[in-house]
Each structure stands twice: as C-alpha cells, then as structure tokens.
Design a protein around this motif. Structure first.
Motif, PDB file in Angstrom:
ATOM      1  N   LEU A 103      -4.613   6.546 -10.372  1.00 45.17           N
ATOM      2  CA  LEU A 103      -3.929   5.618  -9.913  1.00 45.17           C
ATOM      3  C   LEU A 103      -4.536   4.682  -8.789  1.00 45.17           C
ATOM      4  O   LEU A 103      -4.434   3.657  -8.694  1.00 45.17           O
ATOM      5  CB  LEU A 103      -2.673   6.091  -9.274  1.00 45.17           C
ATOM      6  N   LYS A 104      -5.293   5.627  -8.129  1.00 39.38           N
ATOM      7  CA  LYS A 104      -6.500   4.735  -7.091  1.00 39.38           C
ATOM      8  C   LYS A 104      -7.179   3.970  -7.728  1.00 39.38           C
ATOM      9  O   LYS A 104      -7.190   2.827  -7.289  1.00 39.38           O
ATOM     10  CB  LYS A 104      -7.220   5.931  -6.257  1.00 39.38           C
ATOM     11  N   GLU A 105      -7.714   4.415  -8.821  1.00 39.99           N
ATOM     12  CA  GLU A 105      -8.640   3.321  -9.668  1.00 39.99           C
ATOM     13  C   GLU A 105      -8.035   2.273 -10.165  1.00 39.99           C
ATOM     14  O   GLU A 105      -8.628   1.226 -10.077  1.00 39.99           O
ATOM     15  CB  GLU A 105      -9.248   4.226 -10.780  1.00 39.99           C
ATOM     16  N   GLN A 106      -6.669   2.619 -10.622  1.00 40.69           N
ATOM     17  CA  GLN A 106      -5.998   1.322 -11.197  1.00 40.69           C
ATOM     18  C   GLN A 106      -5.534   0.321 -10.237  1.00 40.69           C
ATOM     19  O   GLN A 106      -5.613  -0.907 -10.494  1.00 40.69           O
ATOM     20  CB  GLN A 106      -4.793   1.998 -11.932  1.00 40.69           C
ATOM     21  N   GLU A 107      -5.066   0.849  -9.042  1.00 41.35           N
ATOM     22  CA  GLU A 107      -4.967   0.007  -7.781  1.00 41.35           C
ATOM     23  C   GLU A 107      -6.222  -0.950  -7.335  1.00 41.35           C
ATOM     24  O   GLU A 107      -6.078  -2.016  -7.188  1.00 41.35           O
ATOM     25  CB  GLU A 107      -4.358   0.874  -6.476  1.00 41.35           C
ATOM     26  N   ALA A 108      -7.321  -0.288  -7.443  1.00 40.05           N
ATOM     27  CA  ALA A 108      -8.564  -0.979  -7.083  1.00 40.05           C
ATOM     28  C   ALA A 108      -8.783  -2.107  -8.117  1.00 40.05           C
ATOM     29  O   ALA A 108      -9.201  -3.115  -8.007  1.00 40.05           O
ATOM     30  CB  ALA A 108      -9.891  -0.016  -7.038  1.00 40.05           C
ATOM     31  N   ARG A 109      -8.820  -1.889  -9.525  1.00 36.56           N
ATOM     32  CA  ARG A 109      -8.873  -2.737 -10.348  1.00 36.56           C
ATOM     33  C   ARG A 109      -7.785  -3.937 -10.376  1.00 36.56           C
ATOM     34  O   ARG A 109      -8.174  -5.201 -10.576  1.00 36.56           O
ATOM     35  CB  ARG A 109      -8.928  -2.175 -11.956  1.00 36.56           C
ATOM     36  N   ALA A 110      -6.576  -3.617 -10.295  1.00 37.41           N
ATOM     37  CA  ALA A 110      -5.504  -4.538 -10.000  1.00 37.41           C
ATOM     38  C   ALA A 110      -5.611  -5.365  -8.707  1.00 37.41           C
ATOM     39  O   ALA A 110      -5.666  -6.727  -8.810  1.00 37.41           O
ATOM     40  CB  ALA A 110      -4.107  -3.871  -9.886  1.00 37.41           C
ATOM     41  N   ALA A 111      -6.097  -4.954  -7.796  1.00 41.83           N
ATOM     42  CA  ALA A 111      -6.337  -5.656  -6.392  1.00 41.83           C
ATOM     43  C   ALA A 111      -7.394  -6.470  -6.542  1.00 41.83           C
ATOM     44  O   ALA A 111      -7.676  -7.842  -6.306  1.00 41.83           O
ATOM     45  CB  ALA A 111      -6.740  -4.683  -5.394  1.00 41.83           C
ATOM     46  N   GLN A 113      -8.284  -7.892  -9.698  1.00 45.14           N
ATOM     47  CA  GLN A 113      -7.757  -8.994 -10.731  1.00 45.14           C
ATOM     48  C   GLN A 113      -6.835  -9.909 -10.155  1.00 45.14           C
ATOM     49  O   GLN A 113      -6.614 -10.928 -10.417  1.00 45.14           O
ATOM     50  CB  GLN A 113      -7.235  -8.268 -12.065  1.00 45.14           C
ATOM     51  N   LEU A 114      -5.964  -9.549  -9.269  1.00 48.42           N
ATOM     52  CA  LEU A 114      -4.829 -10.246  -8.821  1.00 48.42           C
ATOM     53  C   LEU A 114      -5.171 -10.452  -7.213  1.00 48.42           C
ATOM     54  O   LEU A 114      -3.908 -10.662  -6.635  1.00 48.42           O
ATOM     55  CB  LEU A 114      -3.555  -9.329  -8.756  1.00 48.42           C
ATOM     56  N   GLN A 115      -6.156 -10.509  -6.777  1.00 44.10           N
ATOM     57  CA  GLN A 115      -6.437 -10.972  -5.646  1.00 44.10           C
ATOM     58  C   GLN A 115      -5.781 -10.294  -4.600  1.00 44.10           C
ATOM     59  O   GLN A 115      -5.325 -10.852  -3.428  1.00 44.10           O
ATOM     60  CB  GLN A 115      -6.290 -12.512  -5.432  1.00 44.10           C
ATOM     61  N   GLY A 116      -6.110  -8.953  -4.397  1.00 45.50           N
ATOM     62  CA  GLY A 116      -5.569  -8.220  -3.507  1.00 45.50           C
ATOM     63  C   GLY A 116      -4.104  -7.850  -3.668  1.00 45.50           C
ATOM     64  O   GLY A 116      -3.605  -6.699  -2.959  1.00 45.50           O
ATOM     65  N   ARG A 117      -3.470  -8.359  -4.552  1.00 43.29           N
ATOM     66  CA  ARG A 117      -2.011  -7.791  -4.871  1.00 43.29           C
ATOM     67  C   ARG A 117      -2.122  -6.574  -5.829  1.00 43.29           C
ATOM     68  O   ARG A 117      -2.781  -6.574  -6.837  1.00 43.29           O
ATOM     69  CB  ARG A 117      -1.062  -8.966  -5.374  1.00 43.29           C
ATOM     70  N   ILE A 118      -1.204  -5.642  -5.469  1.00 38.31           N
ATOM     71  CA  ILE A 118      -1.235  -4.487  -6.328  1.00 38.31           C
ATOM     72  C   ILE A 118       0.410  -4.544  -6.779  1.00 38.31           C
ATOM     73  O   ILE A 118       1.195  -4.546  -5.885  1.00 38.31           O
ATOM     74  CB  ILE A 118      -1.247  -3.279  -5.348  1.00 38.31           C
ATOM     75  N   PRO A 119       0.524  -4.178  -8.077  1.00 40.52           N
ATOM     76  CA  PRO A 119       1.850  -4.205  -8.681  1.00 40.52           C
ATOM     77  C   PRO A 119       2.679  -3.017  -7.806  1.00 40.52           C
ATOM     78  O   PRO A 119       2.160  -1.891  -7.587  1.00 40.52           O
ATOM     79  CB  PRO A 119       1.988  -3.639 -10.185  1.00 40.52           C
ATOM     80  N   VAL A 120       3.957  -3.375  -7.610  1.00 40.28           N
ATOM     81  CA  VAL A 120       4.948  -2.612  -6.852  1.00 40.28           C
ATOM     82  C   VAL A 120       5.033  -1.075  -7.516  1.00 40.28           C
ATOM     83  O   VAL A 120       4.820   0.020  -6.839  1.00 40.28           O
ATOM     84  CB  VAL A 120       6.277  -2.947  -6.690  1.00 40.28           C
ATOM     85  N   GLU A 121       5.249  -1.057  -8.832  1.00 38.91           N
ATOM     86  CA  GLU A 121       5.476   0.155  -9.634  1.00 38.91           C
ATOM     87  C   GLU A 121       3.986   1.149  -9.526  1.00 38.91           C
ATOM     88  O   GLU A 121       4.311   2.299  -9.362  1.00 38.91           O
ATOM     89  CB  GLU A 121       5.710  -0.198 -11.117  1.00 38.91           C
ATOM     90  N   HIS A 126       1.704   5.677  -6.975  1.00 36.84           N
ATOM     91  CA  HIS A 126       0.327   6.288  -6.182  1.00 36.84           C
ATOM     92  C   HIS A 126       1.100   6.690  -4.775  1.00 36.84           C
ATOM     93  O   HIS A 126       0.659   7.982  -4.384  1.00 36.84           O
ATOM     94  CB  HIS A 126      -0.474   5.197  -5.443  1.00 36.84           C
ATOM     95  N   ASP A 127       2.056   6.209  -4.189  1.00 37.48           N
ATOM     96  CA  ASP A 127       2.580   6.793  -3.079  1.00 37.48           C
ATOM     97  C   ASP A 127       3.317   8.210  -3.301  1.00 37.48           C
ATOM     98  O   ASP A 127       3.215   9.395  -2.694  1.00 37.48           O
ATOM     99  CB  ASP A 127       3.587   5.806  -2.445  1.00 37.48           C
ATOM    100  N   ALA A 128       4.101   8.374  -4.519  1.00 37.33           N
ATOM    101  CA  ALA A 128       4.947   9.514  -4.722  1.00 37.33           C
ATOM    102  C   ALA A 128       3.770  10.608  -5.153  1.00 37.33           C
ATOM    103  O   ALA A 128       3.794  11.698  -4.516  1.00 37.33           O
ATOM    104  CB  ALA A 128       5.590   9.436  -6.143  1.00 37.33           C
ATOM    105  N   ALA A 129       2.744  10.382  -5.984  1.00 32.93           N
ATOM    106  CA  ALA A 129       1.595  11.126  -6.008  1.00 32.93           C
ATOM    107  C   ALA A 129       0.974  11.687  -5.005  1.00 32.93           C
ATOM    108  O   ALA A 129       0.745  12.982  -4.845  1.00 32.93           O
ATOM    109  CB  ALA A 129       0.571  10.864  -7.099  1.00 32.93           C
ATOM    110  N   PHE A 130       0.667  10.891  -3.976  1.00 33.33           N
ATOM    111  CA  PHE A 130       0.140  11.037  -2.621  1.00 33.33           C
ATOM    112  C   PHE A 130       0.984  12.027  -1.893  1.00 33.33           C
ATOM    113  O   PHE A 130       0.386  13.048  -1.229  1.00 33.33           O
ATOM    114  CB  PHE A 130      -0.465   9.934  -1.904  1.00 33.33           C
TER     115      PHE A 130
END
Length: 154
Positions: A103-111, A113-121, A126-130
């Motif tokens: 999930l960390k890696e997916q967030e980094a890729r999303a950030a 690709q989406l100019q720093g925005r990470i999809p809420v889901e 990530h927050d639940a797993a952490f």
C-alpha cells in the motif's frame, strides 16, 4: 553386638545404601537436565518473541521500508517451538506487513501520477493496516506468547 557382627551388618547394608544414593543422584541429575531443557526452550522462544517485537517496533517507523521477509527469516524456528497458533499469528503479521508495504508503494505511485493526491480508499487501507501493526499486533503478541514465556520451576 560384637564388633564383628556390627561390621557384617554394615557390610550387608553397604550395597543397598550405595544403590539408594545412586538412585538419588540419578533422580537429581534428571531433574537438573529437565530444568536445563526448559531454560533452553524458554531462551529460544524468547528469541522468536523478541524478533517479532523488534519487527513491530521498527516496521512502523515513518518512511522505512518494511522487511516482512526478514520477519519470516528471524522467526522461522517458531513452528518447532510453539503450537500452530503462534505460527499462524506470525504469518498474519507477515501478510499484513507485506500488504502495508504494498500500500505504501501504491500510494507513492499514485502521488506521483496524481500530483500528490492519494485516493481516499488507498489512504484508508494504508491507515487501517498501519493501525493494526502499531496497536493490535503488539497487544496480540503479548497475549499469544505469554503462556509460552513463563519459566516454570518444578
């Protein structure tokens, strides 16, 4: 009783007394060996527990790459030292840690690709797993390992 009679009586008792002493010494040695085995088992079990706790303490540091495979390597002897419940718990920690890293890696890729925005889901996952790794896993590890980490004296 004469000296000769006393000597004969003591000579007759010498064999049973020696046998009794030998049995006592053997029983004492067996007791000491059992205690040594329990202490060795405790030390090995405690090592697995410490490896898990170290993993939980260090894997939640911000920005750190999670070494889930290292957890499996450091605790691989658990299947021989504990009941299957502990092995399953360690696998669950591994799965969740691996998912958190993913999930960390997916967030980094999303950030990226989406100019720093990470999809809420994705952020929620990530927050639940952490959260599970920093709150639930340590508590569960204490509960699950506690019966195995008592050094009993018999």
């Amino acid at each position: 009783m004469s000296n000769a009679g006393l000597i004969q009586t003591l000579a007759a008792l010498a064999g049973p007394i020696a046998a009794f002493i030998a049995v006592g010494v053997g029983a004492w040695q067996a007791c000491l060996q059992r205690q040594q085995l329990r202490q060795n088992l405790f030390a090995k079990r405690f090592g697995v527990y410490l490896a898990l706790r170290h993993f939980l303490n260090t894997s939640t540091e911000l920005g750190k790459t999670i070494d889930a495979a290292g957890l499996l390597q450091d605790t691989n002897q658990a299947e021989f030292l504990f009941d299957p419940e502990i092995g399953e718990f360690l696998k669950e920690v591994y799965r969740r840690a691996h998912k958190l890293q993913s999930l960390k890696e997916q967030e980094a890729r999303a950030a990226q690709q989406l100019q720093g925005r990470i999809p809420v889901e994705l952020s929620d996952q990530h927050d639940a797993a952490f959260s599970w790794l920093i709150t639930e896993a340590p508590k569960l590890s204490r509960e699950k390992f506690e019966p195995y980490l008592r050094l009993k004296s018999y």
